[in-house]
Design a protein around this motif. Sequence first.
Motif, PDB file in Angstrom:
ATOM      1  N   GLU A 154      -4.943 -17.817 111.667  1.00 30.74           N
ATOM      2  CA  GLU A 154      -5.287 -16.618 112.436  1.00 30.74           C
ATOM      3  C   GLU A 154      -4.143 -15.605 112.425  1.00 30.74           C
ATOM      4  O   GLU A 154      -4.387 -14.397 112.355  1.00 30.74           O
ATOM      5  CB  GLU A 154      -5.677 -17.004 113.858  1.00 30.74           C
ATOM      6  CG  GLU A 154      -7.026 -17.706 113.899  1.00 30.74           C
ATOM      7  CD  GLU A 154      -7.400 -18.229 115.277  1.00 30.74           C
ATOM      8  OE1 GLU A 154      -6.591 -18.108 116.219  1.00 30.74           O
ATOM      9  OE2 GLU A 154      -8.513 -18.768 115.402  1.00 30.74           O
ATOM     10  N   TRP A 207      -3.800 -20.465 103.735  1.00 31.86           N
ATOM     11  CA  TRP A 207      -4.057 -20.984 105.084  1.00 31.86           C
ATOM     12  C   TRP A 207      -5.554 -21.133 105.339  1.00 31.86           C
ATOM     13  O   TRP A 207      -5.978 -22.023 106.075  1.00 31.86           O
ATOM     14  CB  TRP A 207      -3.406 -20.112 106.147  1.00 31.86           C
ATOM     15  CG  TRP A 207      -1.934 -20.371 106.202  1.00 31.86           C
ATOM     16  CD1 TRP A 207      -0.939 -19.535 105.811  1.00 31.86           C
ATOM     17  CD2 TRP A 207      -1.303 -21.569 106.643  1.00 31.86           C
ATOM     18  NE1 TRP A 207       0.283 -20.146 105.984  1.00 31.86           N
ATOM     19  CE2 TRP A 207       0.094 -21.395 106.498  1.00 31.86           C
ATOM     20  CE3 TRP A 207      -1.765 -22.783 107.141  1.00 31.86           C
ATOM     21  CZ2 TRP A 207       1.015 -22.378 106.843  1.00 31.86           C
ATOM     22  CZ3 TRP A 207      -0.845 -23.767 107.485  1.00 31.86           C
ATOM     23  CH2 TRP A 207       0.522 -23.565 107.334  1.00 31.86           C
ATOM     24  N   GLU A 208      -6.358 -20.306 104.712  1.00 31.07           N
ATOM     25  CA  GLU A 208      -7.810 -20.448 104.833  1.00 31.07           C
ATOM     26  C   GLU A 208      -8.259 -21.790 104.247  1.00 31.07           C
ATOM     27  O   GLU A 208      -9.047 -22.515 104.858  1.00 31.07           O
ATOM     28  CB  GLU A 208      -8.503 -19.288 104.107  1.00 31.07           C
ATOM     29  CG  GLU A 208     -10.013 -19.315 104.174  1.00 31.07           C
ATOM     30  CD  GLU A 208     -10.622 -18.146 103.420  1.00 31.07           C
ATOM     31  OE1 GLU A 208     -11.607 -17.594 103.928  1.00 31.07           O
ATOM     32  OE2 GLU A 208     -10.123 -17.791 102.326  1.00 31.07           O
ATOM     33  N   ARG A 209      -7.724 -22.125 103.059  1.00 31.86           N
ATOM     34  CA  ARG A 209      -8.063 -23.414 102.445  1.00 31.86           C
ATOM     35  C   ARG A 209      -7.586 -24.581 103.311  1.00 31.86           C
ATOM     36  O   ARG A 209      -8.309 -25.561 103.501  1.00 31.86           O
ATOM     37  CB  ARG A 209      -7.459 -23.509 101.044  1.00 31.86           C
ATOM     38  CG  ARG A 209      -8.161 -22.652 100.014  1.00 31.86           C
ATOM     39  CD  ARG A 209      -7.658 -22.923  98.595  1.00 31.86           C
ATOM     40  NE  ARG A 209      -6.245 -22.637  98.424  1.00 31.86           N
ATOM     41  CZ  ARG A 209      -5.733 -21.435  98.151  1.00 31.86           C
ATOM     42  NH1 ARG A 209      -6.539 -20.399  98.014  1.00 31.86           N
ATOM     43  NH2 ARG A 209      -4.437 -21.276  98.001  1.00 31.86           N
ATOM     44  N   SER A 250      -8.801 -29.010 107.220  1.00 32.52           N
ATOM     45  CA  SER A 250      -8.602 -29.689 108.509  1.00 32.52           C
ATOM     46  C   SER A 250      -8.904 -28.728 109.648  1.00 32.52           C
ATOM     47  O   SER A 250      -7.990 -28.182 110.263  1.00 32.52           O
ATOM     48  CB  SER A 250      -7.200 -30.230 108.657  1.00 32.52           C
ATOM     49  OG  SER A 250      -6.317 -29.795 107.716  1.00 32.52           O
ATOM     50  N   PRO A 251     -10.184 -28.542 109.933  1.00 32.63           N
ATOM     51  CA  PRO A 251     -10.578 -27.558 110.945  1.00 32.63           C
ATOM     52  C   PRO A 251     -10.168 -27.922 112.377  1.00 32.63           C
ATOM     53  O   PRO A 251     -10.139 -27.048 113.238  1.00 32.63           O
ATOM     54  CB  PRO A 251     -12.100 -27.492 110.820  1.00 32.63           C
ATOM     55  CG  PRO A 251     -12.502 -28.726 110.114  1.00 32.63           C
ATOM     56  CD  PRO A 251     -11.336 -29.166 109.297  1.00 32.63           C
ATOM     57  N   THR A 252      -9.826 -29.176 112.631  1.00 31.65           N
ATOM     58  CA  THR A 252      -9.445 -29.560 113.990  1.00 31.65           C
ATOM     59  C   THR A 252      -7.948 -29.446 114.254  1.00 31.65           C
ATOM     60  O   THR A 252      -7.506 -29.621 115.386  1.00 31.65           O
ATOM     61  CB  THR A 252      -9.900 -31.010 114.283  1.00 31.65           C
ATOM     62  OG1 THR A 252      -9.303 -31.874 113.319  1.00 31.65           O
ATOM     63  CG2 THR A 252     -11.414 -31.117 114.222  1.00 31.65           C
ATOM     64  N   ASP A 253      -7.172 -29.145 113.232  1.00 30.97           N
ATOM     65  CA  ASP A 253      -5.717 -29.011 113.380  1.00 30.97           C
ATOM     66  C   ASP A 253      -5.402 -27.644 113.987  1.00 30.97           C
ATOM     67  O   ASP A 253      -5.559 -26.606 113.351  1.00 30.97           O
ATOM     68  CB  ASP A 253      -5.036 -29.173 112.015  1.00 30.97           C
ATOM     69  CG  ASP A 253      -3.526 -29.215 112.122  1.00 30.97           C
ATOM     70  OD1 ASP A 253      -2.970 -28.691 113.108  1.00 30.97           O
ATOM     71  OD2 ASP A 253      -2.910 -29.768 111.202  1.00 30.97           O
ATOM     72  N   ARG A 254      -4.950 -27.665 115.234  1.00 27.04           N
ATOM     73  CA  ARG A 254      -4.716 -26.406 115.961  1.00 27.04           C
ATOM     74  C   ARG A 254      -3.566 -25.589 115.368  1.00 27.04           C
ATOM     75  O   ARG A 254      -3.604 -24.365 115.373  1.00 27.04           O
ATOM     76  CB  ARG A 254      -4.456 -26.683 117.429  1.00 27.04           C
ATOM     77  CG  ARG A 254      -5.696 -27.158 118.138  1.00 27.04           C
ATOM     78  CD  ARG A 254      -5.411 -27.424 119.588  1.00 27.04           C
ATOM     79  NE  ARG A 254      -6.572 -28.030 120.207  1.00 27.04           N
ATOM     80  CZ  ARG A 254      -6.961 -27.760 121.428  1.00 27.04           C
ATOM     81  NH1 ARG A 254      -6.287 -26.901 122.160  1.00 27.04           N
ATOM     82  NH2 ARG A 254      -8.016 -28.343 121.929  1.00 27.04           N
ATOM     83  N   MET A 281      -7.117 -24.558 106.546  1.00 27.50           N
ATOM     84  CA  MET A 281      -7.933 -24.605 107.762  1.00 27.50           C
ATOM     85  C   MET A 281      -9.306 -25.227 107.478  1.00 27.50           C
ATOM     86  O   MET A 281      -9.819 -26.006 108.279  1.00 27.50           O
ATOM     87  CB  MET A 281      -8.097 -23.189 108.327  1.00 27.50           C
ATOM     88  CG  MET A 281      -8.497 -23.144 109.779  1.00 27.50           C
ATOM     89  SD  MET A 281     -10.245 -22.984 110.147  1.00 27.50           S
ATOM     90  CE  MET A 281     -10.794 -21.729 109.084  1.00 27.50           C
ATOM     91  N   LEU A 282      -9.864 -24.894 106.325  1.00 28.98           N
ATOM     92  CA  LEU A 282     -11.158 -25.490 105.966  1.00 28.98           C
ATOM     93  C   LEU A 282     -11.024 -26.986 105.686  1.00 28.98           C
ATOM     94  O   LEU A 282     -11.957 -27.749 105.933  1.00 28.98           O
ATOM     95  CB  LEU A 282     -11.753 -24.768 104.760  1.00 28.98           C
ATOM     96  CG  LEU A 282     -12.222 -23.333 105.028  1.00 28.98           C
ATOM     97  CD1 LEU A 282     -12.601 -22.649 103.729  1.00 28.98           C
ATOM     98  CD2 LEU A 282     -13.380 -23.329 106.012  1.00 28.98           C
ATOM     99  N   ARG A 322      -4.904 -23.827 112.300  1.00 30.26           N
ATOM    100  CA  ARG A 322      -5.805 -22.742 112.713  1.00 30.26           C
ATOM    101  C   ARG A 322      -5.025 -21.547 113.243  1.00 30.26           C
ATOM    102  O   ARG A 322      -5.312 -20.408 112.916  1.00 30.26           O
ATOM    103  CB  ARG A 322      -6.801 -23.220 113.765  1.00 30.26           C
ATOM    104  CG  ARG A 322      -7.835 -22.148 114.098  1.00 30.26           C
ATOM    105  CD  ARG A 322      -8.799 -22.616 115.138  1.00 30.26           C
ATOM    106  NE  ARG A 322     -10.178 -22.802 114.872  1.00 30.26           N
ATOM    107  CZ  ARG A 322     -10.944 -22.297 113.946  1.00 30.26           C
ATOM    108  NH1 ARG A 322     -10.446 -21.549 113.041  1.00 30.26           N
ATOM    109  NH2 ARG A 322     -12.225 -22.536 113.878  1.00 30.26           N
TER     110      ARG A 322
END
Length: 99
Positions: free
Chosen positions: A37, A19-21, A26-30, A23-24, A33
């Motif tokens: 978290e 999930w870290e990869r 597509s940082p704008t995908d809520r 999120m990195l 993210r």
Amino acid sequence: MLLPAKAEVARHLRQYRAWERAMLASPTDRAVRATFEDAGYTLCVLMGKRCAREAADAAERYLRSTLGSYLREQSGRPVVGAVARRGPPTSDRRFPAGT
């Protein structure tokens, strides 16, 4: 101190890293993210840490180490149940001299 099974830690660490990869990437995908978290929170609970990054580091150390060495590293003290071996006392101090 209770510690989780290493298989569970490994599984949650893999999920956290995946999930870290994501999120990195597509940082704008809520949704990504939020899931990242959540994975971090789960790892924090498993490893007893307040920060997901610290929890991931602790999980990696835990998976690399033996139980005793991990506990010593975390507490900075000897493992509970580890007893120092000593020889017999040099004198018998139970009775006062001359009795």
